[in-house]
Each structure stands twice: as C-alpha cells, then as structure tokens.
Motif scaffolding. Structure first.
Motif, PDB file in Angstrom:
ATOM      1  N   ASP A   1       0.431  -1.109   0.040  1.00 44.33           N
ATOM      2  CA  ASP A   1       0.006  -0.079  -0.688  1.00 44.33           C
ATOM      3  C   ASP A   1       0.774   1.169   0.446  1.00 44.33           C
ATOM      4  OD1 ASP A   1       1.598  -0.738   2.597  1.00 44.33           O
ATOM      5  OD2 ASP A   1      -1.064   0.305   3.381  1.00 44.33           O
ATOM      6  N   MET A   2       2.189   1.148  -1.018  1.00 45.52           N
ATOM      7  CA  MET A   2       2.747   2.257  -0.765  1.00 45.52           C
ATOM      8  C   MET A   2       1.421   3.799  -1.796  1.00 45.52           C
ATOM      9  SD  MET A   2       5.612   1.582  -1.004  1.00 45.52           S
ATOM     10  CE  MET A   2       7.175   2.377  -2.358  1.00 45.52           C
ATOM     11  N   THR A   3       2.079   5.050  -0.673  1.00 49.66           N
ATOM     12  CA  THR A   3       1.461   6.600  -1.423  1.00 49.66           C
ATOM     13  C   THR A   3       2.498   6.801  -1.678  1.00 49.66           C
ATOM     14  OG1 THR A   3       3.014   7.361   0.544  1.00 49.66           O
ATOM     15  CG2 THR A   3       1.041   6.483   1.993  1.00 49.66           C
ATOM     16  N   PRO A   4       1.764   8.040  -2.747  1.00 40.46           N
ATOM     17  CA  PRO A   4       2.673   8.889  -2.950  1.00 40.46           C
ATOM     18  C   PRO A   4       3.805   8.803  -2.923  1.00 40.46           C
ATOM     19  CG  PRO A   4       0.021   9.170  -4.112  1.00 40.46           C
ATOM     20  CD  PRO A   4       0.487   8.725  -2.067  1.00 40.46           C
ATOM     21  N   LEU A   5       4.319   9.478  -1.933  1.00 45.57           N
ATOM     22  CA  LEU A   5       5.596  10.003  -1.610  1.00 45.57           C
ATOM     23  C   LEU A   5       6.138   8.517  -1.668  1.00 45.57           C
ATOM     24  CD1 LEU A   5       7.229  11.735   0.003  1.00 45.57           C
ATOM     25  CD2 LEU A   5       6.450  11.541   2.276  1.00 45.57           C
ATOM     26  N   ASP A   6       5.773   7.859  -0.605  1.00 42.11           N
ATOM     27  CA  ASP A   6       6.706   6.149  -0.938  1.00 42.11           C
ATOM     28  C   ASP A   6       6.774   5.843  -2.238  1.00 42.11           C
ATOM     29  OD1 ASP A   6       5.909   6.362   1.981  1.00 42.11           O
ATOM     30  OD2 ASP A   6       4.078   4.353   1.589  1.00 42.11           O
ATOM     31  N   MET A   7       6.072   5.945  -3.228  1.00 42.20           N
ATOM     32  CA  MET A   7       6.504   5.657  -4.329  1.00 42.20           C
ATOM     33  C   MET A   7       7.351   6.216  -5.407  1.00 42.20           C
ATOM     34  SD  MET A   7       3.338   3.735  -5.658  1.00 42.20           S
ATOM     35  CE  MET A   7       2.271   5.332  -5.586  1.00 42.20           C
ATOM     36  N   VAL A   8       7.474   7.804  -4.716  1.00 41.07           N
ATOM     37  CA  VAL A   8       8.721   9.047  -4.788  1.00 41.07           C
ATOM     38  C   VAL A   8       9.786   8.576  -4.355  1.00 41.07           C
ATOM     39  CG1 VAL A   8       9.016  11.048  -4.747  1.00 41.07           C
ATOM     40  CG2 VAL A   8       7.144  10.985  -5.655  1.00 41.07           C
ATOM     41  N   VAL A   9      10.554   8.489  -3.124  1.00 39.54           N
ATOM     42  CA  VAL A   9      11.101   7.976  -2.793  1.00 39.54           C
ATOM     43  C   VAL A   9      12.099   6.705  -3.235  1.00 39.54           C
ATOM     44  CG1 VAL A   9      12.678   8.187  -0.918  1.00 39.54           C
ATOM     45  CG2 VAL A   9      10.585   9.735  -0.608  1.00 39.54           C
ATOM     46  N   PHE A  10      11.093   5.553  -2.979  1.00 37.25           N
ATOM     47  CA  PHE A  10      11.444   4.588  -3.823  1.00 37.25           C
ATOM     48  C   PHE A  10      11.911   4.427  -4.985  1.00 37.25           C
ATOM     49  CE2 PHE A  10      11.270  -0.079  -5.228  1.00 37.25           C
ATOM     50  CZ  PHE A  10      11.504  -0.381  -4.535  1.00 37.25           C
ATOM     51  N   THR A  11      11.391   4.972  -6.144  1.00 38.54           N
ATOM     52  CA  THR A  11      11.902   5.194  -7.442  1.00 38.54           C
ATOM     53  C   THR A  11      13.106   6.263  -7.526  1.00 38.54           C
ATOM     54  OG1 THR A  11       9.390   4.486  -8.339  1.00 38.54           O
ATOM     55  CG2 THR A  11      10.986   5.843 -10.111  1.00 38.54           C
ATOM     56  N   ALA A  12      12.878   7.141  -7.099  1.00 42.28           N
ATOM     57  CA  ALA A  12      14.556   8.006  -6.941  1.00 42.28           C
ATOM     58  C   ALA A  12      15.689   7.837  -5.978  1.00 42.28           C
ATOM     59  CB  ALA A  12      14.091   9.662  -6.014  1.00 42.28           C
ATOM     60  N   ASP A  13      15.504   6.564  -5.009  1.00 40.08           N
ATOM     61  CA  ASP A  13      16.604   6.038  -5.097  1.00 40.08           C
ATOM     62  C   ASP A  13      17.127   5.178  -6.027  1.00 40.08           C
ATOM     63  OD1 ASP A  13      18.251   4.830  -3.118  1.00 40.08           O
ATOM     64  OD2 ASP A  13      17.063   3.687  -2.373  1.00 40.08           O
ATOM     65  N   ALA A  14      16.199   4.476  -6.798  1.00 45.75           N
ATOM     66  CA  ALA A  14      16.595   3.846  -7.938  1.00 45.75           C
ATOM     67  C   ALA A  14      16.950   4.323  -9.510  1.00 45.75           C
ATOM     68  CB  ALA A  14      15.890   2.826  -8.961  1.00 45.75           C
ATOM     69  N   ILE A  15      16.930   5.580  -9.461  1.00 48.23           N
ATOM     70  CA  ILE A  15      17.183   6.310 -10.842  1.00 48.23           C
ATOM     71  C   ILE A  15      17.857   7.810 -10.517  1.00 48.23           C
ATOM     72  CG2 ILE A  15      15.334   5.461 -12.244  1.00 48.23           C
ATOM     73  CD1 ILE A  15      14.065   8.091 -11.724  1.00 48.23           C
ATOM     74  N   GLU A  16      18.144   8.736  -9.354  1.00 45.76           N
ATOM     75  CA  GLU A  16      19.330   9.689  -8.999  1.00 45.76           C
ATOM     76  C   GLU A  16      20.362   9.106 -10.259  1.00 45.76           C
ATOM     77  OE1 GLU A  16      22.509  10.134  -7.726  1.00 45.76           O
ATOM     78  OE2 GLU A  16      23.173   8.167  -6.531  1.00 45.76           O
ATOM     79  N   PRO A  17      20.730  10.264 -10.620  1.00 44.05           N
ATOM     80  CA  PRO A  17      22.120  10.618 -11.371  1.00 44.05           C
ATOM     81  C   PRO A  17      23.371   9.833 -11.278  1.00 44.05           C
ATOM     82  CG  PRO A  17      21.030  12.745 -10.635  1.00 44.05           C
ATOM     83  CD  PRO A  17      20.276  11.601 -10.295  1.00 44.05           C
ATOM     84  N   GLY A  18      23.714   8.904  -9.744  1.00 46.01           N
ATOM     85  CA  GLY A  18      24.233   8.216  -9.323  1.00 46.01           C
ATOM     86  C   GLY A  18      24.490   7.345 -10.236  1.00 46.01           C
ATOM     87  N   ARG A  19      23.282   6.830 -10.503  1.00 48.33           N
ATOM     88  CA  ARG A  19      23.089   5.533 -11.421  1.00 48.33           C
ATOM     89  C   ARG A  19      22.966   5.349 -12.365  1.00 48.33           C
ATOM     90  NH1 ARG A  19      22.626   3.169  -6.459  1.00 48.33           N
ATOM     91  NH2 ARG A  19      20.680   3.187  -4.924  1.00 48.33           N
ATOM     92  N   ARG A  20      23.905   3.832 -12.771  1.00 46.30           N
ATOM     93  CA  ARG A  20      24.169   3.917 -14.511  1.00 46.30           C
ATOM     94  C   ARG A  20      23.450   2.946 -14.876  1.00 46.30           C
ATOM     95  NH1 ARG A  20      25.687   8.369 -13.967  1.00 46.30           N
ATOM     96  NH2 ARG A  20      27.402   9.521 -13.269  1.00 46.30           N
ATOM     97  N   GLY A  21      23.321   3.038 -16.244  1.00 44.83           N
ATOM     98  CA  GLY A  21      22.628   1.154 -16.650  1.00 44.83           C
ATOM     99  C   GLY A  21      21.244   1.532 -17.225  1.00 44.83           C
ATOM    100  N   ASP A  22      21.562   0.686 -18.938  1.00 42.28           N
ATOM    101  CA  ASP A  22      19.640   1.248 -19.475  1.00 42.28           C
ATOM    102  C   ASP A  22      18.773   1.267 -18.853  1.00 42.28           C
ATOM    103  OD1 ASP A  22      21.407   0.271 -21.765  1.00 42.28           O
ATOM    104  OD2 ASP A  22      21.326  -1.102 -21.971  1.00 42.28           O
ATOM    105  N   TYR A  23      18.934   0.338 -17.037  1.00 42.05           N
ATOM    106  CA  TYR A  23      17.962   0.320 -16.532  1.00 42.05           C
ATOM    107  C   TYR A  23      17.022   1.415 -16.409  1.00 42.05           C
ATOM    108  CZ  TYR A  23      19.372   0.423 -12.369  1.00 42.05           C
ATOM    109  OH  TYR A  23      20.680   1.267 -11.253  1.00 42.05           O
TER     110      TYR A  23
END
Length: 203
Positions: free
Chosen positions: A128-150
């Motif tokens: 039951d992720m809230t919008p804020l939960d989803m924002v932080v979870f996703t930001a952790d995966a796609i912040e500029p330091g993350r590299r890769g096609d994914y």
C-alpha cells in the motif's frame, strides 16, 4: 534546490543537509547519493503532484543509518521491534530504512510520520505504497549516480506514465537485479509484486 518552499522549510533542509554531511563524512559517495535522491525526489514530486518538501526531506535522510555496521543495525532493529521476514542476518542490508524511521523523530523535531514511512519503505516497499513512498523508492533507483540501461528506461517514463506504473517497473527491476545476482530475496517481495501486478492487470 529551487522549490516553492517557505524560508523555514529551506532552513530545515539546509540544516539536515549539514548534519548529513557530518554523519557521512567518511562516506562521501553515500552523501552524494543522498543529495541525488533528494533532488530526483523533488523532480518526481513535481511531476506527480506530491509534496516537494516532504520528498526533499525524505530523500536526504533515506540512508541516514547506512553508516551503521550490520551488528549495530541488527541490535537496533531488535531494540525497536522492527519486524523482519525471513532471516534477519540475510536481510540486514534492508534494515537501515525501518531502523532510521524509528530514530529520525528523535533527531529532527517535527519530522512527519509520512516522511518516516517513506524512509522505512524505500528498501523493501509495501503493498500500500503512498505517492510519497513511491517517489522516494523510485528516486533511490534513478538518481543521476545510477548507471545502466534500466535507469535510463525508468527515467524516460517520468511524467509519461502514472506514478504507480513507474514504481511497479522500478520494483520489478529491483527483483531482476536481486534474482540475477543470486542474492537473498526478501520474503515479502513476491507478495508486493503480485499485488501491484494484479492492480495493473485490472486497469
């Protein structure tokens, strides 16, 4: 960060950032990662109508307890009654979120429960992720330091796909990473994945 925030909110974020820099003085890459997550969380918050201040604050402190070693994380998780599914030892790398969520209200006066929940959930997610939960979870995966096609694929979805779909794809990519590397899969992961996959199928 350039946001439509009050002077008080800007001051709080500056204070938190300074404290974080001191806390992570021996982990400069982790500190830069935290700044990247905060900035990315703000961008996602703007795109999806989520509170930008809460997104920035949660992004800054999401890895607050990454400075702790495994023994200390396990000890604090037991102290705070953090529920761990499966093996606590194998899941120790996921405990810094929920452990920090218990500690942050005692460190930062007035930090909201919604921010603490987003910090707690950024490692394992929830059904039951809230919008804020989803924002932080996703930001952790796609912040500029993350590299890769994914990461590039997920970044391209921002603003084009609904937030829940972006979270689902981010969560699914995390499962691929864990399984392909032969790592320990947290027991609730499949249940969370199936819950969102079922909702996706109904849409």
């Amino acid at each position: 960060m350039t946001m439509a925030l009050s002077d008080e909110q800007i001051a709080v974020l500056q204070d938190v950032q300074e404290m974080l820099q001191v806390r992570m003085r021996e982990l400069p890459r982790r500190y830069q990662h935290s700044l990247g997550v905060a900035r990315t969380a703000v961008e996602l918050a703007r795109a999806y109508g989520v509170d930008e201040y809460h997104a920035a604050l949660a992004g800054l402190v999401h890895d607050w307890d990454k400075v702790l070693d495994d023994h200390e994380l396990l000890a604090r998780a037991a102290q705070y009654g953090v529920r761990v599914s499966g093996s606590p030892t194998l899941a120790v790398g996921l405990l810094h979120g929920p452990v920090a969520a218990h500690e942050l209200p005692h460190i930062f006066e007035g930090i909201s429960a919604t921010v603490c929940q987003a910090v707690a959930r950024h490692t394992v997610g929830a059904r039951d992720m809230t919008p804020l939960d989803m924002v932080v979870f996703t930001a952790d995966a796609i912040e500029p330091g993350r590299r890769g096609d994914y990461a590039e694929r997920l970044r391209a979805m921002v603003g084009r796909e609904p937030l829940e779909e972006l979270f689902f794809q981010t969560f699914a990519q995390g499962l691929v990473y864990v399984i392909s590397g032969g790592r320990y899969l947290y027991p609730t992961a499949i249940d969370i994945y199936n819950a969102y996959a079922a909702r996706r199928a109904r849409r």
